[in-house]
Write a protein that holds these residues in place. Structure first.
Motif, PDB file in Angstrom:
ATOM      1  N   SER A  63       0.870  -1.171   0.000  1.00 44.40           N
ATOM      2  CA  SER A  63       0.000   0.000   0.000  1.00 44.40           C
ATOM      3  C   SER A  63       0.911   1.226   0.000  1.00 44.40           C
ATOM      4  N   GLY A  64       0.313   2.390   0.113  1.00 49.41           N
ATOM      5  CA  GLY A  64       1.117   3.599   0.299  1.00 49.41           C
ATOM      6  C   GLY A  64       1.044   4.577  -0.844  1.00 49.41           C
ATOM      7  N   ALA A  65       0.456   4.142  -1.981  1.00 50.12           N
ATOM      8  CA  ALA A  65       0.436   5.042  -3.139  1.00 50.12           C
ATOM      9  C   ALA A  65      -0.371   6.307  -2.842  1.00 50.12           C
ATOM     10  N   ILE A  66      -1.564   6.108  -2.293  1.00 49.50           N
ATOM     11  CA  ILE A  66      -2.429   7.269  -2.055  1.00 49.50           C
ATOM     12  C   ILE A  66      -1.823   8.165  -0.973  1.00 49.50           C
ATOM     13  N   ALA A  67      -1.322   7.536   0.089  1.00 51.67           N
ATOM     14  CA  ALA A  67      -0.744   8.308   1.186  1.00 51.67           C
ATOM     15  C   ALA A  67       0.447   9.144   0.704  1.00 51.67           C
ATOM     16  N   ASN A 147      -0.021  -3.726  -6.121  1.00 51.01           N
ATOM     17  CA  ASN A 147      -0.949  -2.832  -5.432  1.00 51.01           C
ATOM     18  C   ASN A 147      -2.252  -2.876  -6.205  1.00 51.01           C
ATOM     19  N   GLU A 148      -3.290  -2.352  -5.594  1.00 48.03           N
ATOM     20  CA  GLU A 148      -4.536  -2.231  -6.337  1.00 48.03           C
ATOM     21  C   GLU A 148      -4.354  -1.118  -7.373  1.00 48.03           C
ATOM     22  N   ASP A 150      -5.429   1.670  -8.226  1.00 50.81           N
ATOM     23  CA  ASP A 150      -6.321   2.681  -7.664  1.00 50.81           C
ATOM     24  C   ASP A 150      -6.716   3.774  -8.647  1.00 50.81           C
ATOM     25  N   GLY A 160     -10.280  -1.774  -2.033  1.00 52.64           N
ATOM     26  CA  GLY A 160     -10.226  -0.708  -1.037  1.00 52.64           C
ATOM     27  C   GLY A 160      -9.235  -0.993   0.073  1.00 52.64           C
ATOM     28  N   ASP A 161      -8.890  -2.242   0.282  1.00 47.87           N
ATOM     29  CA  ASP A 161      -7.877  -2.546   1.290  1.00 47.87           C
ATOM     30  C   ASP A 161      -6.965  -3.622   0.721  1.00 47.87           C
ATOM     31  N   ASN A 162      -5.715  -3.532   1.086  1.00 46.70           N
ATOM     32  CA  ASN A 162      -4.763  -4.478   0.522  1.00 46.70           C
ATOM     33  C   ASN A 162      -4.670  -5.780   1.317  1.00 46.70           C
ATOM     34  N   THR A 224      -6.210   1.830   5.169  1.00 47.81           N
ATOM     35  CA  THR A 224      -7.652   1.642   5.244  1.00 47.81           C
ATOM     36  C   THR A 224      -8.011   0.328   5.931  1.00 47.81           C
ATOM     37  N   GLY A 225      -7.041  -0.547   6.111  1.00 44.26           N
ATOM     38  CA  GLY A 225      -7.350  -1.871   6.646  1.00 44.26           C
ATOM     39  C   GLY A 225      -7.371  -1.893   8.165  1.00 44.26           C
TER      40      GLY A 225
END
Ligand code: GLU
Length: 382
Positions: A63-67, A147-148, A150, A160-162, A224-225
């Motif tokens: 995760s981490g792309a959006i953040a 990753n998703e 997104d 929505g959650d990894n 988000t998880g």
């Protein structure tokens, strides 16, 4: 659990053939500054290199792309609109992938980026394609970083959650161990931040309603998880014969810490991925078609070999690559059942021929085996 017991539970990680590691946003991205936590990622890269050196296949779900992206785009704190998170993901993902590449390069490890949407794991055809690509990358020694996707995933078609994405990936590649690196060291009977009587759960053999009730909301602001998505992930993983471990990620070399006996929660499956896959194949109610095979091929199957095109004499029924077919001996009796790597039309073109001719006959290079032995169950012994 004593230290020795914890170390012995961690053998599942040490001895796994294929390991999926999910890395949460909170570990990768500094909550205040929104910057990538490079030092931590470098220590994870060292962990990955150690597993690779032991001959283990490793897949990272990160995760981490959006953040990362939202900070770079200077988006306001708080909940993002869908278009904003898609834009943030586009900016963040490239930085994330770059960091993984750089840090794993130092260990001589090739990184491959894969962005998946829900459809890629839920639709059979796309599922088979994604699985094929992952298996090929692993066979070539690369470490996929997933990753998703997104930037194109909208609310309805989004994981929505990894956590669950990682579990689907583990299932897809028949991994035997999935580690969810989290901001908490495992499952508690209640939220430990709110309830002082909360007890740690070291091992889960059955995901009962009581276990599900233990999962409260997320305590992390960045990802988000929460625990609920981790339990949902555990159900998927365990159902696929994969061990799942929830462990604290915010330490140097988190995987080594697990092996050294750090506290974590293990979810234990009852069967191995191959056994479950074979059970599922044997249980197919209505195979889509049938392959008749010659005596030599029947003997080869009894010897534990795969079914090659050369041994097939006839294909009946309509089936696609990935469908289950009956395998009939020369007397017409069903000797085995398996997943066919070719459609009925392609099978008809390559049957009786050598695997080396497949490319010339079909115009593409498919699998050497019509039914691989891992995808095959013997129903009637010799
Ligand atoms: N795919 C999202 C991202 O990379 C994160 C999903 C999650 O936090 O689990 O930012």
């Amino acid at each position: 659990m004593t230290l020795d017991q914890r170390k012995s539970a961690a053998r599942r990680l040490v001895e796994a053939r294929r390991v999926v590691v999910k890395v949460g946003s909170a570990l990768l991205v500094d909550a205040d500054k929104g910057r990538l936590n490079r030092q931590w990622l470098a220590s994870l890269a060292a962990d990955v290199a150690r597993l690779r050196a032991r001959g283990q296949d490793v897949i990272l779900v990160s995760s981490g792309a959006i953040a990362l992206g939202r900070r770079h785009l200077k988006l306001e704190p708080g909940r993002l609109k869908l278009e904003e998170s898609q834009a943030a993901a586009a900016v963040g993902q490239i930085r994330l992938a770059h960091a993984y590449k750089e840090l794993l390069d130092e260990h001589g490890i090739t990184v491959a980026q894969i962005l998946l949407t829900l459809d890629d794991t839920e639709q059979r055809r796309r599922y088979l394609n994604a699985r094929g690509t992952l298996n090929t990358l692993l066979a070539l020694g690369a470490v996929p970083v997933i990753n998703e996707n997104d930037t194109v995933a909208t609310a309805e078609i989004r994981y929505g959650d990894n956590d669950r994405l990682a579990a689907r990936v583990a299932q897809m590649v028949a991994a035997d161990c999935l580690v969810l690196l989290s901001d908490i060291d495992g499952l508690y009977t209640a939220n430990p931040h709110e309830d002082e009587h909360a007890e740690f759960v070291a091992r889960v053999l059955d995901i009962s309603p009581e276990i599900e009730a233990m999962a409260g909301g997320s305590s992390s602001d960045v990802g988000t998880g929460g625990m609920q998505t981790k339990i949902a992930a555990a159900k998927i993983a365990v159902g696929a014969g994969c061990h799942l471990c929830i462990a604290r990620g915010a330490v140097e070399q988190p995987l080594k810490r697990i092996e050294d006996g750090a506290r974590c929660t293990w979810f234990v499956p009852t069967a191995t991925p191959v056994a479950l896959r074979k059970q599922w194949i044997a249980g197919t109610l209505k195979p889509a078609g049938a392959l008749s095979i010659d005596l030599g091929a029947v003997r080869a199957l009894y010897d534990g070999k795969s079914l090659l095109p050369a041994g097939v004499t006839r294909a009946t029924g309509r089936f696609e690559r990935g469908d289950t077919v009956s395998i009939l001996g020369p007397d017409g009796v069903e000797v085995a059942r398996g997943i066919c790597a070719y459609s009925d039309a392609d099978t008809a073109r390559i049957m009786g021929r050598q695997s080396a001719d497949i490319e010339r006959l079909l115009g593409f290079r498919g699998r050497d085996e019509i039914v691989h032995r891992d995808d095959l169950v013997i129903l009637k012994g010799p």
